[in-house]
Design a protein around this motif. Structure first.
Motif, PDB file in Angstrom:
ATOM      1  N   LEU A  23       0.834  -1.213   0.000  1.00 55.88           N
ATOM      2  CA  LEU A  23       0.000   0.000   0.000  1.00 55.88           C
ATOM      3  C   LEU A  23       0.865   1.259   0.000  1.00 55.88           C
ATOM      4  O   LEU A  23       0.358   2.365   0.096  1.00 55.88           O
ATOM      5  CB  LEU A  23      -0.928   0.006   1.225  1.00 55.88           C
ATOM      6  N   GLU A  24       2.183   1.066  -0.098  1.00 54.93           N
ATOM      7  CA  GLU A  24       3.142   2.187  -0.083  1.00 54.93           C
ATOM      8  C   GLU A  24       2.875   3.120   1.095  1.00 54.93           C
ATOM      9  O   GLU A  24       2.652   4.313   0.947  1.00 54.93           O
ATOM     10  CB  GLU A  24       3.111   2.938  -1.411  1.00 54.93           C
ATOM     11  N   GLN A  25       2.893   2.507   2.274  1.00 52.59           N
ATOM     12  CA  GLN A  25       2.584   3.278   3.475  1.00 52.59           C
ATOM     13  C   GLN A  25       3.828   3.960   4.025  1.00 52.59           C
ATOM     14  O   GLN A  25       4.587   3.383   4.806  1.00 52.59           O
ATOM     15  CB  GLN A  25       1.924   2.368   4.511  1.00 52.59           C
ATOM     16  N   TYR A  26       4.024   5.169   3.577  1.00 57.32           N
ATOM     17  CA  TYR A  26       5.118   6.012   4.065  1.00 57.32           C
ATOM     18  C   TYR A  26       4.494   7.254   4.661  1.00 57.32           C
ATOM     19  O   TYR A  26       3.849   8.026   3.963  1.00 57.32           O
ATOM     20  CB  TYR A  26       6.043   6.434   2.924  1.00 57.32           C
ATOM     21  N   ARG A  27       4.695   7.443   5.909  1.00 56.67           N
ATOM     22  CA  ARG A  27       4.179   8.631   6.574  1.00 56.67           C
ATOM     23  C   ARG A  27       4.913   9.864   6.043  1.00 56.67           C
ATOM     24  O   ARG A  27       6.147   9.851   5.954  1.00 56.67           O
ATOM     25  CB  ARG A  27       4.471   8.437   8.069  1.00 56.67           C
ATOM     26  N   THR A  28       4.203  10.905   5.709  1.00 63.82           N
ATOM     27  CA  THR A  28       4.871  12.128   5.249  1.00 63.82           C
ATOM     28  C   THR A  28       5.604  12.761   6.421  1.00 63.82           C
ATOM     29  O   THR A  28       4.990  13.028   7.460  1.00 63.82           O
ATOM     30  CB  THR A  28       3.848  13.144   4.685  1.00 63.82           C
ATOM     31  N   PRO A  29       6.909  13.011   6.301  1.00 64.74           N
ATOM     32  CA  PRO A  29       7.635  13.642   7.407  1.00 64.74           C
ATOM     33  C   PRO A  29       7.056  15.028   7.705  1.00 64.74           C
ATOM     34  O   PRO A  29       6.611  15.726   6.780  1.00 64.74           O
ATOM     35  CB  PRO A  29       9.071  13.757   6.873  1.00 64.74           C
ATOM     36  N   LEU A  54      -6.822  12.335   0.761  1.00 69.70           N
ATOM     37  CA  LEU A  54      -7.012  11.018   0.129  1.00 69.70           C
ATOM     38  C   LEU A  54      -5.806  10.126   0.410  1.00 69.70           C
ATOM     39  O   LEU A  54      -4.668  10.512   0.142  1.00 69.70           O
ATOM     40  CB  LEU A  54      -7.202  11.188  -1.379  1.00 69.70           C
ATOM     41  N   GLY A  55      -6.065   8.932   0.930  1.00 70.22           N
ATOM     42  CA  GLY A  55      -4.964   8.068   1.368  1.00 70.22           C
ATOM     43  C   GLY A  55      -4.323   8.692   2.596  1.00 70.22           C
ATOM     44  O   GLY A  55      -3.114   8.881   2.663  1.00 70.22           O
ATOM     45  N   CYS A  56      -5.170   8.999   3.583  1.00 71.28           N
ATOM     46  CA  CYS A  56      -4.720   9.833   4.716  1.00 71.28           C
ATOM     47  C   CYS A  56      -3.772   9.102   5.648  1.00 71.28           C
ATOM     48  O   CYS A  56      -3.094   9.752   6.455  1.00 71.28           O
ATOM     49  CB  CYS A  56      -5.927  10.336   5.498  1.00 71.28           C
ATOM     50  N   GLY A  57      -3.704   7.769   5.568  1.00 74.49           N
ATOM     51  CA  GLY A  57      -2.803   7.039   6.460  1.00 74.49           C
ATOM     52  C   GLY A  57      -3.099   7.377   7.908  1.00 74.49           C
ATOM     53  O   GLY A  57      -4.250   7.309   8.354  1.00 74.49           O
ATOM     54  N   ILE A  76      -9.562   9.815   4.098  1.00 73.04           N
ATOM     55  CA  ILE A  76     -10.015   8.540   3.528  1.00 73.04           C
ATOM     56  C   ILE A  76      -8.822   7.628   3.297  1.00 73.04           C
ATOM     57  O   ILE A  76      -7.791   8.065   2.753  1.00 73.04           O
ATOM     58  CB  ILE A  76     -10.754   8.810   2.197  1.00 73.04           C
ATOM     59  N   ASP A  77      -8.959   6.371   3.697  1.00 68.82           N
ATOM     60  CA  ASP A  77      -7.881   5.407   3.467  1.00 68.82           C
ATOM     61  C   ASP A  77      -8.474   4.005   3.355  1.00 68.82           C
ATOM     62  O   ASP A  77      -9.547   3.722   3.893  1.00 68.82           O
ATOM     63  CB  ASP A  77      -6.853   5.455   4.612  1.00 68.82           C
ATOM     64  N   ILE A  78      -7.746   3.137   2.693  1.00 66.06           N
ATOM     65  CA  ILE A  78      -8.189   1.749   2.520  1.00 66.06           C
ATOM     66  C   ILE A  78      -7.949   0.922   3.796  1.00 66.06           C
ATOM     67  O   ILE A  78      -8.569  -0.110   4.001  1.00 66.06           O
ATOM     68  CB  ILE A  78      -7.434   1.109   1.336  1.00 66.06           C
ATOM     69  N   ALA A 102     -12.223   3.557   2.489  1.00 69.10           N
ATOM     70  CA  ALA A 102     -12.651   3.323   1.101  1.00 69.10           C
ATOM     71  C   ALA A 102     -11.435   2.951   0.264  1.00 69.10           C
ATOM     72  O   ALA A 102     -10.311   3.388   0.553  1.00 69.10           O
ATOM     73  CB  ALA A 102     -13.312   4.578   0.520  1.00 69.10           C
ATOM     74  N   ASP A 103     -11.686   2.139  -0.748  1.00 74.45           N
ATOM     75  CA  ASP A 103     -10.634   1.787  -1.710  1.00 74.45           C
ATOM     76  C   ASP A 103     -10.803   2.692  -2.931  1.00 74.45           C
ATOM     77  O   ASP A 103     -11.786   2.565  -3.666  1.00 74.45           O
ATOM     78  CB  ASP A 103     -10.777   0.316  -2.108  1.00 74.45           C
ATOM     79  N   LEU A 104      -9.847   3.574  -3.128  1.00 65.22           N
ATOM     80  CA  LEU A 104      -9.995   4.562  -4.207  1.00 65.22           C
ATOM     81  C   LEU A 104      -9.919   3.922  -5.588  1.00 65.22           C
ATOM     82  O   LEU A 104     -10.326   4.537  -6.571  1.00 65.22           O
ATOM     83  CB  LEU A 104      -8.936   5.658  -4.062  1.00 65.22           C
ATOM     84  N   ARG A 105      -9.428   2.682  -5.664  1.00 67.40           N
ATOM     85  CA  ARG A 105      -9.379   2.020  -6.971  1.00 67.40           C
ATOM     86  C   ARG A 105     -10.773   1.687  -7.488  1.00 67.40           C
ATOM     87  O   ARG A 105     -10.974   1.414  -8.658  1.00 67.40           O
ATOM     88  CB  ARG A 105      -8.552   0.731  -6.903  1.00 67.40           C
TER      89      ARG A 105
HETATM   90  N1  SAH Z   1      -1.221  10.543   3.659  1.00 66.78           N
HETATM   91  C1  SAH Z   1      -0.459   9.788   4.655  1.00 66.78           C
HETATM   92  C2  SAH Z   1      -0.064   8.409   4.150  1.00 66.78           C
HETATM   93  C3  SAH Z   1       0.725   8.363   2.860  1.00 66.78           C
HETATM   94  S1  SAH Z   1       1.126   6.699   2.384  1.00 66.78           S
HETATM   95  C4  SAH Z   1       0.723  10.613   5.054  1.00 66.78           C
HETATM   96  O1  SAH Z   1       0.946  11.606   4.380  1.00 66.78           O
HETATM   97  O2  SAH Z   1       1.420  10.298   6.001  1.00 66.78           O
HETATM   98  C5  SAH Z   1      -0.156   6.299   1.188  1.00 66.78           C
HETATM   99  C6  SAH Z   1      -1.496   5.938   1.819  1.00 66.78           C
HETATM  100  O3  SAH Z   1      -2.386   5.539   0.775  1.00 66.78           O
HETATM  101  C7  SAH Z   1      -1.430   4.777   2.796  1.00 66.78           C
HETATM  102  O4  SAH Z   1      -2.010   5.145   4.014  1.00 66.78           O
HETATM  103  C8  SAH Z   1      -2.247   3.662   2.132  1.00 66.78           C
HETATM  104  O5  SAH Z   1      -2.947   2.827   3.034  1.00 66.78           O
HETATM  105  C9  SAH Z   1      -3.196   4.469   1.248  1.00 66.78           C
HETATM  106  N2  SAH Z   1      -3.691   3.719   0.095  1.00 66.78           N
HETATM  107  C10 SAH Z   1      -2.971   2.943  -0.757  1.00 66.78           C
HETATM  108  N3  SAH Z   1      -3.771   2.420  -1.710  1.00 66.78           N
HETATM  109  C11 SAH Z   1      -5.034   2.891  -1.453  1.00 66.78           C
HETATM  110  C12 SAH Z   1      -6.315   2.720  -2.091  1.00 66.78           C
HETATM  111  N4  SAH Z   1      -6.448   1.961  -3.168  1.00 66.78           N
HETATM  112  N5  SAH Z   1      -7.395   3.364  -1.585  1.00 66.78           N
HETATM  113  C13 SAH Z   1      -7.270   4.153  -0.473  1.00 66.78           C
HETATM  114  N6  SAH Z   1      -6.082   4.336   0.171  1.00 66.78           N
HETATM  115  C14 SAH Z   1      -4.984   3.723  -0.302  1.00 66.78           C
END
Ligand code: SAH
Length: 204
Positions: A23-29, A54-57, A76-78, A102-105
């Protein structure tokens, strides 16, 4: 709130406890998140606005928008686990944010998400799944006139062609994304990736 204070406050936002590479979960510094948000604030895109992350992690961008005076904020995040941490973070910093899974795909953003003024997002860059950022761009353009998004440096040609006839890039802000050793395939302790924050304006 001053930029430095925002940055210091956002340092308190907890990141992913068990990040998922797929899911490329990288927290934004915090410095990069603060830079994006402060820039958006100066452009009049945050205060009193409806903001979507979107993809708020774990919520760093949504929480920062709240601290800078956004009117309503939706994240919103998956990933339910990430959303649970985001809710704790929002409580910790005394901010009022609605978090949704939600799954944005799956598309359908226009129907599923209440329109907002500004999207802030750090989408997957597509390092694990090519084009993973596309549903994020599509969703952003479906729900808001203005989008701030973080991309790999050098993404402008792709973003321009992908959003042709739909949006224009009105600003580019350079930045760096230090990525700590998170996943087994990371070779160094900290690797710095050049990124750019783009402001997209929807073409009516
Ligand atoms: N916005 C956060 C996280 C960034 S990492 C921050 O700035 O720290 C990318 C985020 O996208 C992750 O939390 C991951 O779970 C989410 N993500 C990845 N694929 C997704 C999808 N299909 N639908 C919704 N969220 C998704």
């Amino acid at each position: 709130m001053k930029l430095k204070h925002l940055e210091m406050t956002l340092q308190r936002v907890r990141g992913f406890s068990r990040p998922q590479a797929a899911l490329e979960q990288y927290r934004t510094p915090a410095p990069l998140a603060a830079r994006l948000l402060y820039h958006a604030l100066m452009k009049g895109d945050i205060e009193g606005k409806r903001v979507c992350d979107l993809g708020c992690g774990t919520g760093v961008l949504a929480i920062g928008a709240a601290l800078l005076g956004a009117d309503t904020i939706v994240g919103i995040d998956i990933d339910d686990r990430a959303l649970a941490v985001a809710r704790e973070n929002a409580d910790l910093l005394d901010t009022d944010i609605t978090f949704l899974a939600a799954d944005l795909r799956e598309g359908g953003c226009r129907e599923r998400i209440t329109p907002c003024d500004t999207v802030v997002m750090n989408p997957p860059f597509g390092a694990q799944k090519v084009h993973a950022d596309r549903p994020f761009i599509d969703c952003a353009l479906a729900v808001a006139d203005i989008t701030y998004s973080i991309f790999n440096a050098g993404s402008i040609p792709f973003v321009e062609s992908y959003t042709a006839q739909r949006a224009e890039i009105t600003e580019k802000i350079g930045g760096a994304f230090p990525i700590k050793h998170t996943f087994a395939f990371h070779m160094r302790d900290v690797q710095e990736i050049e990124v750019e924050i783009l402001r997209l304006k929807r073409i009516a």
